[in-house]
Scaffold this motif. Structure first.
Motif, PDB file in Angstrom:
ATOM      1  N   ALA A   1       0.794  -1.221   0.000  1.00 52.88           N
ATOM      2  CA  ALA A   1       0.000   0.000   0.000  1.00 52.88           C
ATOM      3  C   ALA A   1       0.831   1.276   0.000  1.00 52.88           C
ATOM      4  CB  ALA A   1      -0.925   0.003   1.211  1.00 52.88           C
ATOM      5  N   HIS A   2       2.152   1.169   0.043  1.00 54.96           N
ATOM      6  CA  HIS A   2       2.944   2.389   0.227  1.00 54.96           C
ATOM      7  C   HIS A   2       2.876   3.324  -0.970  1.00 54.96           C
ATOM      8  CE1 HIS A   2       6.219   4.976   1.736  1.00 54.96           C
ATOM      9  NE2 HIS A   2       5.852   4.486   2.903  1.00 54.96           N
ATOM     10  N   GLY A   3       2.395   2.832  -2.097  1.00 56.15           N
ATOM     11  CA  GLY A   3       2.214   3.706  -3.255  1.00 56.15           C
ATOM     12  C   GLY A   3       1.246   4.842  -2.978  1.00 56.15           C
ATOM     13  N   TYR A   4       0.264   4.610  -2.120  1.00 55.04           N
ATOM     14  CA  TYR A   4      -0.644   5.694  -1.733  1.00 55.04           C
ATOM     15  C   TYR A   4       0.127   6.801  -1.020  1.00 55.04           C
ATOM     16  CZ  TYR A   4      -4.406   2.137  -2.212  1.00 55.04           C
ATOM     17  OH  TYR A   4      -5.274   1.162  -2.651  1.00 55.04           O
ATOM     18  N   VAL A   5       1.031   6.404  -0.131  1.00 54.38           N
ATOM     19  CA  VAL A   5       1.816   7.376   0.633  1.00 54.38           C
ATOM     20  C   VAL A   5       2.723   8.162  -0.308  1.00 54.38           C
ATOM     21  CG1 VAL A   5       3.451   7.688   2.523  1.00 54.38           C
ATOM     22  CG2 VAL A   5       1.731   5.866   2.648  1.00 54.38           C
ATOM     23  N   ASP A   6       3.414   7.461  -1.185  1.00 54.86           N
ATOM     24  CA  ASP A   6       4.310   8.120  -2.131  1.00 54.86           C
ATOM     25  C   ASP A   6       3.548   9.131  -2.986  1.00 54.86           C
ATOM     26  OD1 ASP A   6       6.439   6.606  -1.209  1.00 54.86           O
ATOM     27  OD2 ASP A   6       6.256   5.096  -2.794  1.00 54.86           O
ATOM     28  N   ALA A   7       2.358   8.745  -3.449  1.00 52.20           N
ATOM     29  CA  ALA A   7       1.568   9.637  -4.294  1.00 52.20           C
ATOM     30  C   ALA A   7       1.102  10.864  -3.515  1.00 52.20           C
ATOM     31  CB  ALA A   7       0.366   8.888  -4.874  1.00 52.20           C
ATOM     32  N   ALA A   8       0.665  10.651  -2.254  1.00 54.43           N
ATOM     33  CA  ALA A   8       0.203  11.774  -1.440  1.00 54.43           C
ATOM     34  C   ALA A   8       1.345  12.719  -1.093  1.00 54.43           C
ATOM     35  CB  ALA A   8      -0.455  11.260  -0.167  1.00 54.43           C
ATOM     36  N   ASN A   9       2.546  12.207  -1.005  1.00 52.32           N
ATOM     37  CA  ASN A   9       3.701  13.065  -0.749  1.00 52.32           C
ATOM     38  C   ASN A   9       4.113  13.855  -1.985  1.00 52.32           C
ATOM     39  OD1 ASN A   9       4.091  12.579   1.987  1.00 52.32           O
ATOM     40  ND2 ASN A   9       5.396  10.781   1.620  1.00 52.32           N
ATOM     41  N   GLY A  10       3.451  13.591  -3.110  1.00 49.65           N
ATOM     42  CA  GLY A  10       3.695  14.313  -4.350  1.00 49.65           C
ATOM     43  C   GLY A  10       2.417  14.898  -4.910  1.00 49.65           C
ATOM     44  N   PHE A  11       2.054  14.476  -6.127  1.00 56.29           N
ATOM     45  CA  PHE A  11       0.950  15.117  -6.839  1.00 56.29           C
ATOM     46  C   PHE A  11      -0.424  14.844  -6.224  1.00 56.29           C
ATOM     47  CE2 PHE A  11       1.170  10.894  -8.704  1.00 56.29           C
ATOM     48  CZ  PHE A  11      -0.167  10.529  -8.805  1.00 56.29           C
ATOM     49  N   MET A  12      -0.597  13.775  -5.456  1.00 55.59           N
ATOM     50  CA  MET A  12      -1.922  13.390  -4.970  1.00 55.59           C
ATOM     51  C   MET A  12      -2.203  13.933  -3.570  1.00 55.59           C
ATOM     52  SD  MET A  12      -3.575   9.595  -5.631  1.00 55.59           S
ATOM     53  CE  MET A  12      -3.507   8.928  -3.975  1.00 55.59           C
ATOM     54  N   ARG A  13      -1.497  14.954  -3.164  1.00 49.99           N
ATOM     55  CA  ARG A  13      -1.602  15.479  -1.806  1.00 49.99           C
ATOM     56  C   ARG A  13      -3.002  15.990  -1.479  1.00 49.99           C
ATOM     57  NH1 ARG A  13       2.845  18.882  -1.157  1.00 49.99           N
ATOM     58  NH2 ARG A  13       1.843  20.230   0.374  1.00 49.99           N
ATOM     59  N   ASP A  14      -3.745  16.418  -2.497  1.00 56.24           N
ATOM     60  CA  ASP A  14      -5.096  16.941  -2.282  1.00 56.24           C
ATOM     61  C   ASP A  14      -6.190  15.923  -2.597  1.00 56.24           C
ATOM     62  OD1 ASP A  14      -4.152  19.486  -1.513  1.00 56.24           O
ATOM     63  OD2 ASP A  14      -3.963  20.091  -3.616  1.00 56.24           O
ATOM     64  N   GLN A  15      -5.813  14.682  -2.865  1.00 51.15           N
ATOM     65  CA  GLN A  15      -6.794  13.697  -3.310  1.00 51.15           C
ATOM     66  C   GLN A  15      -6.858  12.436  -2.454  1.00 51.15           C
ATOM     67  OE1 GLN A  15      -4.942  14.400  -7.402  1.00 51.15           O
ATOM     68  NE2 GLN A  15      -6.862  13.386  -7.951  1.00 51.15           N
ATOM     69  N   LEU A  16      -6.001  12.322  -1.458  1.00 55.00           N
ATOM     70  CA  LEU A  16      -6.031  11.169  -0.566  1.00 55.00           C
ATOM     71  C   LEU A  16      -6.758  11.558   0.713  1.00 55.00           C
ATOM     72  CD1 LEU A  16      -4.833   8.208  -0.571  1.00 55.00           C
ATOM     73  CD2 LEU A  16      -3.178   9.082   1.085  1.00 55.00           C
ATOM     74  N   LEU A  17      -7.644  10.663   1.185  1.00 53.98           N
ATOM     75  CA  LEU A  17      -8.456  10.909   2.374  1.00 53.98           C
ATOM     76  C   LEU A  17      -8.267   9.771   3.366  1.00 53.98           C
ATOM     77  CD1 LEU A  17     -11.792  11.854   0.551  1.00 53.98           C
ATOM     78  CD2 LEU A  17      -9.927  13.381   1.172  1.00 53.98           C
ATOM     79  N   PHE A  18      -8.356  10.111   4.644  1.00 48.74           N
ATOM     80  CA  PHE A  18      -8.192   9.119   5.716  1.00 48.74           C
ATOM     81  C   PHE A  18      -9.511   8.419   6.028  1.00 48.74           C
ATOM     82  CE2 PHE A  18      -8.718   8.145  10.240  1.00 48.74           C
ATOM     83  CZ  PHE A  18      -7.696   7.224  10.433  1.00 48.74           C
ATOM     84  N   GLY A  19      -9.414   7.121   6.302  1.00 46.20           N
ATOM     85  CA  GLY A  19     -10.546   6.352   6.814  1.00 46.20           C
ATOM     86  C   GLY A  19     -10.024   5.197   7.643  1.00 46.20           C
TER      87      GLY A  19
END
Length: 288
Positions: free
Chosen positions: A223-241
Motif C-alpha cells: 500500500a505504500h504507493g498511496y503514501v508516495d503519491a500523497a507526498n507528491g501530486f496526490m496530496r489533495d486527493q487522498l483521504l483518511f478512513g
C-alpha cells in the motif's frame, strides 16, 4: 489535531460488522480485523450500542466520522437507518446508497433525492462490482445516478477492493473513464481499489476529481504507493478512513502517522481534503 474519518460504522449496524456474537459473521469480522492489522480483533464491541459508538469516536478524538450506507443484492443498510444514526450528532455525517438495478432507475433517483434533500445525507454510495450481475463503475446503467449527484452537487462514493466478488471488476480503469465523462463530479473510491494501487494512483494523476480512500488497506502490504503519491501530486486527493469496525480508530490514526507522510501532507489527508470535498465549515477542535 483535526481528523475526519471517511469510513466509520457501528458494529450494531449489521451482522457483517460484528453485531451478533457467536455467529459466522462475527467470526469473519474478527478475521478481517486480524488481516488488516488490528491489535485487538474484538475492539469493536463497545459500538454494539449507539452510546458506545459515540464514545469510541470521542475517545479517538475524531472531528467528524462518516457513516456509510449500502444497497446491494447482498447487503442493504437503508438510508433511513443511516439518518437515524447520525441525526442530532454534529460529529457524525451520513452517506446514502442506491442501486438502480435492484430498485429500478426512477425509484433509485427518487430515493437519492430524498436521501440528500430530506435526510441531509452528504453523498451517495454505489457498488457496481457487488451487483448481480457485477458491472464496472462506468456502466451506463449507473449514469442516471451520477448525473443526479452532479446536479445536486454531492460526491458519489464507489466501493472497490479485494472483497469484490469477481476481482476483474476491481479495475480502476473504469474510474478513469467515469471521471472523463463527469469531470465536475467528485468521485470517491472506497478501499482505494487495493491491491491495484498503481492503477488508481495513475487515474488520480490524470483526473483531479478522483479522491482515494484506501481506509483499512492503507496499512497492509503493497500500500505504500498511496503514501508516495500523497507526498507528491496526490496530496489533495487522498483521504483518511479507519474502516471501523474492521480497524480501531485510534490505532489507525497512530499507524497513519508512522507511515512516512510529509509533515505538510498529514493535515491535508487527515482533515483538509475531506473538509474541502464535503464543504464543511471550520471544525470544532478535537480532543486528541
Amino acid at each position: 489535531m483535526n481528523v475526519i474519518d471517511m469510513r466509520c460504522r457501528p458494529a450494531y449496524l449489521h451482522d457483517f460488522f460484528g453485531a451478533t456474537s457467536g455467529t459466522a459473521a462475527y467470526a469473519t469480522a474478527r478475521w478481517l480485523n486480524r488481516r488488516v492489522g488490528s491489535q485487538h480483533d474484538e475492539h469493536f464491541t463497545p459500538s454494539l450500542t449507539q452510546e458506545g459508538f459515540l464514545q469510541e469516536i470521542h475517545q479517538a478524538g475524531l472531528t467528524r466520522a462518516v457513516v456509510v450506507g449500502r444497497h446491494t443484492p447482498g447487503q442493504h443498510l437503508p438510508n433511513d437507518q443511516i439518518h437515524q444514526i447520525v441525526a442530532g450528532h454534529d460529529v457524525l455525517l451520513g452517506v446514502g446508497a442506491v442501486d438502480p438495478i435492484v430498485q429500478g432507475v426512477q425509484p433509485a433517483l427518487d430515493e437519492l433525492e430524498r436521501a440528500v434533500n430530506t435526510l441531509g445525507l452528504i453523498g451517495i454510495d454505489v457498488e457496481p462490482g457487488f451487483g448481480q450481475p457485477a458491472r464496472h463503475a462506468d456502466d451506463r446503467a449507473y449514469y442516471p445516478v451520477y448525473e443526479a449527484c452532479a446536479a445536486l452537487g454531492v460526491p458519489v462514493f464507489i466501493m472497490s477492493g479485494p472483497t469484490t466478488p469477481d476481482p476483474s471488476y476491481n479495475d480502476p480503469a473504469a474510474i478513469g473513464r467515469l471521471a472523463q465523462a463527469f469531470p465536475q463530479l467528485p468521485i470517491v473510491c472506497y478501499h482505494g481499489f487495493y491491491p491495484n494501487v498503481a492503477g488508481i494512483v495513475g487515474v488520480a494523476f490524470r483526473h483531479e476529481n478522483v479522491y482515494v480512500v484506501p481506509d483499512m488497506y492503507l496499512f497492509v502490504a503493497g500500500a505504500h504507493g498511496y503514501v508516495d503519491a500523497a507526498n507528491g501530486f496526490m496530496r489533495d486527493q487522498l483521504l483518511f478512513g479507519s474502516s471501523y469496525p474492521f480497524r480501531p480508530i485510534g490505532q489507525s490514526i497512530d499507524d497513519f502517522l508512522a507511515l512516512g507522510f510529509k509533515e505538510d501532507v498529514i493535515d491535508r489527508v487527515l482533515y483538509g481534503n475531506a473538509a474541502r470535498l464535503l464543504g464543511l465549515d471550520a471544525a470544532t477542535p478535537s480532543n486528541r
